[in-house]
Design a protein around this motif. Structure first.
Motif, PDB file in Angstrom:
ATOM      1  N   ARG A   1      62.682   8.198 111.198  1.00 22.87           N
ATOM      2  CA  ARG A   1      61.930   7.919 109.963  1.00 22.87           C
ATOM      3  C   ARG A   1      62.842   7.345 108.889  1.00 22.87           C
ATOM      4  N   GLU A   2      63.978   7.996 108.653  1.00 19.03           N
ATOM      5  CA  GLU A   2      64.879   7.515 107.601  1.00 19.03           C
ATOM      6  C   GLU A   2      65.575   6.219 108.012  1.00 19.03           C
TER       7      GLU A   2
ATOM      8  N   ARG B   1      63.046   3.608 107.196  1.00 22.33           N
ATOM      9  CA  ARG B   1      62.917   3.456 105.738  1.00 22.33           C
ATOM     10  C   ARG B   1      64.103   2.714 105.139  1.00 22.33           C
TER      11      ARG B   1
END
Length: 104
Positions: A88-89, A92
């Motif tokens: 996820r990061e 992002r």
């Protein structure tokens, strides 16, 4: 049901505070001096629940500059700077995991 802000925060390694810039919609990271940066490497990295909660509460009060703030588990490099720990990061901060049309 308990609101997310009222749940007990468990920190088991380095974490940083992230959110989205209200003006631009981009990912931003809370720095040690209380500002926001586009670079994950500028993020304040802490390792205790108390430190993370304090940073998160200050970030949430800054609703004019960033919204959707949360505690993100991060890895650190040899200088202690934050880098993505999970997918996820990584998405992002670095973008999609596949080449988009026109990027091949």
């Amino acid at each position: 049901m308990v609101a997310p802000q009222q749940q007990k925060l468990r920190v088991t390694g380095p974490v940083a505070i992230t959110g989205n810039s209200l003006a631009e919609g981009i990912v931003v990271w809370r720095t040690a001096d209380g500002t926001w940066s586009r670079r994950m490497s500028d993020a304040a990295v802490v390792s205790t629940s108390e430190e993370a909660l304090a940073l998160l509460q200050m970030a949430e009060k800054d609703g004019i500059n960033a919204v959707g703030c949360y505690v993100a588990h991060v890895a650190t490099d040899s200088q202690g700077r934050a880098k993505p720990l999970n997918l996820r990061e990584r998405i992002r901060t670095e973008g999609p995991t596949v080449a988009l049309p026109g990027q091949v």
